[in-house]
Design a protein around this motif. Sequence first.
Motif, mmCIF file in Angstrom:
data_model
loop_
_atom_site.group_PDB
_atom_site.id
_atom_site.type_symbol
_atom_site.label_atom_id
_atom_site.label_comp_id
_atom_site.label_asym_id
_atom_site.label_seq_id
_atom_site.Cartn_x
_atom_site.Cartn_y
_atom_site.Cartn_z
ATOM 1 N N ARG A 93 0.821 -1.133 0.020
ATOM 2 C CA ARG A 93 -0.003 0.044 0.057
ATOM 3 C C ARG A 93 0.966 1.304 -0.090
ATOM 4 O O ARG A 93 1.936 1.122 0.280
ATOM 5 C CB ARG A 93 -1.155 0.047 1.258
ATOM 6 N N CYS A 94 0.311 2.392 -0.264
ATOM 7 C CA CYS A 94 0.952 3.667 -0.491
ATOM 8 C C CYS A 94 1.272 3.940 0.773
ATOM 9 O O CYS A 94 0.522 4.295 1.695
ATOM 10 C CB CYS A 94 0.247 4.568 -1.278
ATOM 11 N N GLN A 95 2.699 4.600 0.943
ATOM 12 C CA GLN A 95 2.919 4.971 2.414
ATOM 13 C C GLN A 95 2.363 6.520 2.626
ATOM 14 O O GLN A 95 2.392 6.880 3.766
ATOM 15 C CB GLN A 95 4.515 5.071 2.451
ATOM 16 N N VAL A 96 1.718 6.912 1.759
ATOM 17 C CA VAL A 96 1.227 8.325 2.000
ATOM 18 C C VAL A 96 -0.065 8.239 2.045
ATOM 19 O O VAL A 96 -0.843 8.757 3.134
ATOM 20 C CB VAL A 96 1.515 9.190 0.649
ATOM 21 N N CYS A 97 -1.145 7.599 1.353
ATOM 22 C CA CYS A 97 -2.624 7.392 1.613
ATOM 23 C C CYS A 97 -2.969 6.134 1.918
ATOM 24 O O CYS A 97 -4.139 5.930 2.402
ATOM 25 C CB CYS A 97 -3.056 8.022 0.176
ATOM 26 N N ALA A 98 -2.139 4.897 1.944
ATOM 27 C CA ALA A 98 -2.507 3.789 2.437
ATOM 28 C C ALA A 98 -3.405 3.016 1.497
ATOM 29 O O ALA A 98 -3.912 2.006 1.902
ATOM 30 C CB ALA A 98 -3.040 3.719 3.787
ATOM 31 N N GLN A 99 -3.470 3.662 0.305
ATOM 32 C CA GLN A 99 -4.303 2.869 -0.824
ATOM 33 C C GLN A 99 -3.430 2.057 -1.495
ATOM 34 O O GLN A 99 -2.246 2.308 -1.433
ATOM 35 C CB GLN A 99 -5.218 3.954 -1.775
ATOM 36 N N SER A 100 -3.722 1.035 -2.461
ATOM 37 C CA SER A 100 -2.958 0.145 -3.131
ATOM 38 C C SER A 100 -2.135 0.873 -3.971
ATOM 39 O O SER A 100 -2.354 1.848 -4.583
ATOM 40 C CB SER A 100 -3.758 -0.741 -4.111
ATOM 41 N N ARG A 102 -0.336 -0.736 -6.429
ATOM 42 C CA ARG A 102 -0.180 -1.430 -7.706
ATOM 43 C C ARG A 102 -0.508 -0.656 -8.806
ATOM 44 O O ARG A 102 -1.843 0.128 -8.930
ATOM 45 C CB ARG A 102 -0.896 -2.831 -7.502
ATOM 46 N N THR A 103 -0.005 -0.747 -10.098
ATOM 47 C CA THR A 103 -0.425 -0.448 -11.353
ATOM 48 C C THR A 103 -0.320 -1.467 -12.113
ATOM 49 O O THR A 103 -0.036 -2.667 -11.833
ATOM 50 C CB THR A 103 0.606 0.713 -11.907
ATOM 51 N N ARG A 104 -0.930 -1.420 -13.494
ATOM 52 C CA ARG A 104 -0.759 -2.439 -14.557
ATOM 53 C C ARG A 104 0.558 -2.835 -14.639
ATOM 54 O O ARG A 104 0.812 -3.923 -15.158
ATOM 55 C CB ARG A 104 -1.548 -1.958 -15.792
ATOM 56 N N HIS A 105 1.637 -1.966 -14.485
ATOM 57 C CA HIS A 105 3.076 -2.280 -14.762
ATOM 58 C C HIS A 105 3.685 -2.730 -13.712
ATOM 59 O O HIS A 105 4.843 -3.179 -14.048
ATOM 60 C CB HIS A 105 3.459 -1.020 -15.618
ATOM 61 N N GLY A 106 3.259 -2.488 -12.507
ATOM 62 C CA GLY A 106 4.138 -2.845 -11.273
ATOM 63 C C GLY A 106 3.854 -1.963 -10.204
ATOM 64 O O GLY A 106 2.864 -1.196 -10.242
ATOM 65 N N VAL A 107 4.687 -2.063 -9.322
ATOM 66 C CA VAL A 107 4.518 -1.146 -8.039
ATOM 67 C C VAL A 107 5.626 -0.424 -7.967
ATOM 68 O O VAL A 107 6.893 -0.439 -8.422
ATOM 69 C CB VAL A 107 4.598 -2.190 -6.886
ATOM 70 N N ILE A 108 5.582 0.978 -7.729
ATOM 71 C CA ILE A 108 6.254 2.143 -7.623
ATOM 72 C C ILE A 108 7.065 2.066 -6.422
ATOM 73 O O ILE A 108 6.430 2.498 -5.134
ATOM 74 C CB ILE A 108 5.639 3.599 -7.852
ATOM 75 N N VAL A 130 4.597 3.844 -3.091
ATOM 76 C CA VAL A 130 3.852 4.989 -3.527
ATOM 77 C C VAL A 130 2.810 4.601 -4.612
ATOM 78 O O VAL A 130 3.019 3.896 -5.539
ATOM 79 C CB VAL A 130 4.633 6.414 -3.669
ATOM 80 N N CYS A 131 1.686 5.269 -4.660
ATOM 81 C CA CYS A 131 0.739 5.194 -5.555
ATOM 82 C C CYS A 131 1.088 6.084 -6.532
ATOM 83 O O CYS A 131 1.871 7.155 -6.328
ATOM 84 C CB CYS A 131 -0.755 5.066 -4.915
ATOM 85 N N LEU A 132 0.430 6.168 -7.710
ATOM 86 C CA LEU A 132 0.488 7.040 -8.761
ATOM 87 C C LEU A 132 0.129 8.463 -8.340
ATOM 88 O O LEU A 132 1.002 9.408 -8.769
ATOM 89 C CB LEU A 132 -0.193 6.537 -9.877
ATOM 90 N N LYS A 133 -0.756 8.574 -7.561
ATOM 91 C CA LYS A 133 -1.296 9.906 -7.108
ATOM 92 C C LYS A 133 -0.136 10.666 -6.323
ATOM 93 O O LYS A 133 -0.207 11.803 -6.573
ATOM 94 C CB LYS A 133 -2.621 9.632 -6.453
ATOM 95 N N HIS A 134 0.205 10.046 -5.601
ATOM 96 C CA HIS A 134 1.339 10.747 -4.726
ATOM 97 C C HIS A 134 2.831 10.487 -4.986
ATOM 98 O O HIS A 134 3.481 10.829 -4.315
ATOM 99 C CB HIS A 134 1.021 10.058 -3.008
ATOM 100 N N ALA A 135 3.232 9.875 -6.062
ATOM 101 C CA ALA A 135 4.627 9.723 -6.350
ATOM 102 C C ALA A 135 5.273 10.802 -6.504
ATOM 103 O O ALA A 135 6.350 11.070 -6.068
ATOM 104 C CB ALA A 135 4.425 8.819 -7.657
#
Length: 217
Positions: A93-100, A102-108, A130-135
């Motif tokens: 999960r994203c360390q910023v928002c705790a949401q997943s 995961r992306t279609r291409h992997g984890v950031i 981190v998630c795409l939104k918070h990267a």
Amino acid sequence: MSAPSRTTRRLVPYITSREGEHPDYLSSLRGTYGPDGRLQLGYWNELHEDRDLRGVLWGRCSQTIGVDGLPTGRPRWRMVHPSRQRECMEQLRCQVCAQSARTRHGVIFLAGPNEVRSEDVVVRTAQPPVCLKHARAAAEQCPHLAGQPTVFLVQSAPLYGVIGTPYQYGDGGLQALPATDEALPYGHPGLRWYLASQMGRRLRAYTVIALDDLPDR
């Protein structure tokens, strides 16, 4: 993730410790017999969730959680809450928002600009993804990343081990030994007397990309 710069709006990561959150007392720990009959570190009133999936004991710490299920209170920058760090690492999960994360291409995953050597094949990290939104916000606000992070798009990141504090019995009873920032790998015999505070993963199959090249989803 550490404190953001003063020129940007403060974004408080989910894993950041808050004022009013306190670790459990040393007196709550004891030596106990494990499933194999050998003595190990444990709690007097140990619960199932006190150990991770590999059987390692984790430090207890209170949490100040609001009605939205998220932490409240003034952030204690540079301090990480053990339970929330473990949650984000175990569940990716994203360390910023705790949401997943995961992306279609992997984890950031993000690392500092000089943290990884070019010859490294396997990278170890205790920083949750981190998630795409918070990267981008994480890259800009975290001094450790200096606005120039190494961005990993990861396809395989197995659990590696834990960072924490070793204990032993001494003349005064149970005693904490000096802690280090090095992760002790799962399977290490020293984990029997270890109180974990952060979980680490190995980035084993990944692509290093530019921040602007992150996938759309």
